[in-house]
Design a protein around this motif. Sequence first.
Motif, PDB file in Angstrom:
ATOM      1  N   SER A 201       0.766  -1.299  -0.005  1.00 42.10           N
ATOM      2  CA  SER A 201       0.112   0.078   0.073  1.00 42.10           C
ATOM      3  C   SER A 201       0.975   1.297   0.009  1.00 42.10           C
ATOM      4  N   ARG A 263      -0.878   0.394  -6.207  1.00 35.91           N
ATOM      5  CA  ARG A 263      -1.949   0.827  -6.759  1.00 35.91           C
ATOM      6  C   ARG A 263      -1.829   2.193  -7.180  1.00 35.91           C
ATOM      7  N   ASP A 340      -5.079   3.898  -7.084  1.00 36.60           N
ATOM      8  CA  ASP A 340      -5.191   4.688  -5.678  1.00 36.60           C
ATOM      9  C   ASP A 340      -4.893   6.113  -6.232  1.00 36.60           C
TER      10      ASP A 340
END
Length: 357
Positions: A201, A263, A340
């Motif tokens: 992440s 992302r 993202d």
Amino acid sequence: MTIRWAGARRDCLILALTVEDLFASAGLLLLWSRGYVEPLHPPPAPRHIVAQQFLALTLQEGRMGDALWPDWWHGLGPFREPQARTVLDHLTSEGFLERDGGDLLVGPHAEQRFGRRNFIDLTAVFTAPPEFTVLRGSAEIGRTDPALLTSAVSGPRLLLPAGRTWAVDWIDWRRRRCFVQPVEGSGGKARWATSMSGGASFALSRAMRDVVLGADPPVKLTRRAAAGLARVREDSRHLVRPDGTVIVRDDGDLQWWTWAGNRANATLKATLGPLADPAQRVDDQYIRVRNDLTGTGWRQDLADRLSRPEVDERALNGLKFSVLLPRELAVETLASRLADYPGATTVLSEPVKLLVR
């Protein structure tokens, strides 16, 4: 491995098999020490569930008013006009619903597709775990997040379960299985962070950058672990800066070290379009861009036109009820789960340093 005794403090031992695993573990422990808890967010743009709910409501009530259906969901986001109307129009045009005056009824295509066993396939939204089983022949060697199988790649798709690199031979989207063969050698560009949901992440990648910058997780490290982190810092110190990102020109390659996670980097690669290296598989920490670019001006105005990541359209078979959507909406729904946008926007707002080695 967690060991517990009655009345004693909980103790956790983390065994890292590779330097990469050690690096990721250090970043994760640093986040833990800061009290970070990964936020829970519903999957974005659940248009396929909107379509399923239209059919389920019509099946439940016998008919659904063409002008009254918004009352059932009381303005809930996914069911607002005009997005929900687009889905509804597709259902009627494809025969999943049919019109009878001002009402909508379950159409023949829905009965043919979902009518078996009293429409159980329509009423059950979740019928399988989200992970894909990774198999070599008939032997299960691990599980992987579907996001690692849905992003578009050029060349072989590589995974890293069971501590080694595997090339994906075939994906059974319906049964959520993928079949792999071992790859000889180091594995090269294979992502090691496959146990994470779609790669690292943004928060974890930035914590790993902090580790390179000198932050230590407040835990006891073995001498081998401390030496491993020292090697990571020595090898990567030119790739980080505390207040921005770094673009490195090295041996003919131009790499943009964003430290933004999988992302966000997938979103940035799509936004860069022809400026990005089309052959690169998305990495958690950097993006390889065209090596004929000069300076950093090519980053200007990208924040105003963020693009969705590319999707392997065969992955739509793994998105339940995708058949109920126009193909473009189905692709967009899946792509939104690989993106993202806040992370990409943050990267584009940061200063960048160009380094030539």
